[in-house]
Scaffold this motif. Structure first.
Motif, short mmCIF file in Angstrom:
data_model
loop_
_atom_site.label_atom_id
_atom_site.label_comp_id
_atom_site.label_asym_id
_atom_site.label_seq_id
_atom_site.Cartn_x
_atom_site.Cartn_y
_atom_site.Cartn_z
N LEU A 110 29.92 50.27 29.54
CA LEU A 110 28.89 49.27 29.76
C LEU A 110 29.37 47.98 29.13
CD1 LEU A 110 25.99 48.66 30.80
CD2 LEU A 110 25.20 49.10 28.47
N TYR A 111 29.48 46.95 29.96
CA TYR A 111 29.88 45.62 29.50
C TYR A 111 28.60 44.79 29.41
CZ TYR A 111 34.45 47.15 31.22
OH TYR A 111 35.62 47.84 31.45
N VAL A 112 28.36 44.19 28.26
CA VAL A 112 27.13 43.42 28.06
C VAL A 112 27.47 42.08 27.41
CG1 VAL A 112 24.85 43.40 26.97
CG2 VAL A 112 25.81 45.55 27.73
N GLN A 113 26.78 41.03 27.83
CA GLN A 113 26.90 39.74 27.17
C GLN A 113 25.51 39.16 27.02
OE1 GLN A 113 29.31 37.68 30.10
NE2 GLN A 113 27.53 36.54 30.83
N PHE A 114 25.29 38.42 25.94
CA PHE A 114 24.01 37.76 25.73
C PHE A 114 24.14 36.71 24.64
CE2 PHE A 114 24.09 41.73 23.34
CZ PHE A 114 23.73 41.35 22.06
N ALA A 115 23.17 35.82 24.60
CA ALA A 115 23.09 34.81 23.54
C ALA A 115 21.87 35.12 22.69
CB ALA A 115 22.97 33.41 24.15
N VAL A 116 21.97 34.83 21.39
CA VAL A 116 20.87 35.14 20.46
C VAL A 116 20.79 34.06 19.38
CG1 VAL A 116 20.87 37.65 20.71
CG2 VAL A 116 22.42 36.59 19.08
N THR A 117 19.73 34.16 18.61
CA THR A 117 19.60 33.29 17.44
C THR A 117 20.43 33.92 16.32
OG1 THR A 117 17.70 34.51 16.60
CG2 THR A 117 17.24 32.65 18.10
N PRO A 118 20.76 33.17 15.28
CA PRO A 118 21.51 33.75 14.16
C PRO A 118 20.79 34.96 13.53
CG PRO A 118 21.61 31.36 14.04
CD PRO A 118 20.64 31.71 15.14
N ALA A 119 19.47 34.86 13.40
CA ALA A 119 18.73 35.98 12.81
C ALA A 119 18.82 37.22 13.70
CB ALA A 119 17.27 35.58 12.58
N ASP A 120 18.71 37.01 15.03
CA ASP A 120 18.81 38.15 15.95
C ASP A 120 20.22 38.73 15.96
OD1 ASP A 120 16.15 38.21 16.68
OD2 ASP A 120 16.43 37.01 18.50
N LEU A 121 21.23 37.89 15.75
CA LEU A 121 22.60 38.40 15.67
C LEU A 121 22.73 39.32 14.46
CD1 LEU A 121 25.60 38.56 16.43
CD2 LEU A 121 25.95 36.48 15.05
N ASP A 122 22.21 38.88 13.31
CA ASP A 122 22.28 39.71 12.11
C ASP A 122 21.53 41.03 12.32
OD1 ASP A 122 23.80 37.79 10.83
OD2 ASP A 122 22.04 36.81 9.93
N SER A 123 20.38 40.96 12.97
CA SER A 123 19.60 42.17 13.26
C SER A 123 20.36 43.10 14.20
CB SER A 123 18.25 41.77 13.86
OG SER A 123 17.53 42.90 14.23
N PHE A 124 20.97 42.52 15.25
CA PHE A 124 21.75 43.31 16.21
C PHE A 124 22.90 44.02 15.51
CE2 PHE A 124 25.57 43.31 18.96
CZ PHE A 124 25.17 44.25 19.90
N LEU A 125 23.65 43.28 14.68
CA LEU A 125 24.78 43.88 13.97
C LEU A 125 24.31 44.98 13.01
CD1 LEU A 125 26.90 40.66 13.29
CD2 LEU A 125 27.39 42.49 14.95
N ALA A 126 23.18 44.76 12.37
CA ALA A 126 22.63 45.79 11.47
C ALA A 126 22.25 47.04 12.26
CB ALA A 126 21.42 45.24 10.71
#
Length: 195
Positions: A110-126
């Motif tokens: 599954l190839y996925v791309q998206f844009a997020v806010t910095p806070a959402d990036l930190d949440s995604f990585l967590a």
């Protein structure tokens, strides 16, 4: 002699009884119209149903073929099932979301791309079990996978990446983040599942 309470049966045609009177013209026309309507309903309704069903099936086939035949990431969200199987928890407020799924007998990706806010990036990585501190200053997605997805990595961008390996059958996720604009990080993920 037959008893009067028993109705008398009409004589058989070959017995020479009185012939049945011919139908009048109005009755014949009415009977033929009713027969034609019944035939039309018995044949026309199923034929109409088959035509509608065939059209819907063709449209469904075209939709499936366009999804299966996709060769680059296209706009849209992967289904919840796909996100769950490939363990890609896209933040709900992400934008510019696109995906592509490929399958063969050995691996599914599954190839996925998206844009997020910095806070959402930190949440995604967590949610993936990592953090910005774990990202290396590199593109972690292979050139082969990037070519399939239609991604290119410009040297002027600030690319950070990591590979999150898990034991089979859980997917391995290659994550690359474009932090060129720190206020609007762009995330690229290739999640590979091997059954």
């Amino acid at each position: 002699m037959t008893p009067p309470s028993v109705p008398r049966q009409a004589p058989a045609p070959d017995e020479g009884g009185a012939p049945t009177p011919p139908e009048d013209r109005g009755h014949v026309v009415r009977r033929r119209w009713i027969t034609a309507i019944i035939i039309l309903l018995l044949v026309g309704v199923p034929a109409g149903y088959l035509a509608v069903s065939a059209q819907q099936s063709r449209e469904s086939g075209r939709d499936k073929a366009s999804k299966v035949g996709a060769t680059k990431v296209r706009p849209g969200w992967p289904s919840k099932v796909q996100r769950s199987i490939y363990e890609v928890p896209i933040p709900p407020k992400a934008w510019r979301v696109g995906f592509l799924e490929t399958n063969n007998w050995r691996t599914s990706r599954l190839y996925v791309q998206f844009a997020v806010t910095p806070a959402d990036l930190d949440s995604f990585l967590a949610d993936l079990g990592t953090s910005r501190a774990e990202l290396a200053r590199e593109v972690s997605i292979s050139p082969h996978d990037a070519a399939i997805a239609g991604w290119s990595w410009g040297p002027q961008n600030a690319w950070y990446g990591t590979t999150l390996e898990q034991p089979n059958p859980r997917p391995t996720r290659d994550v690359t983040v474009d932090l060129t604009d720190p206020a609007k990080p762009r995330v690229y993920v290739v999640s590979t599942a091997t059954p």
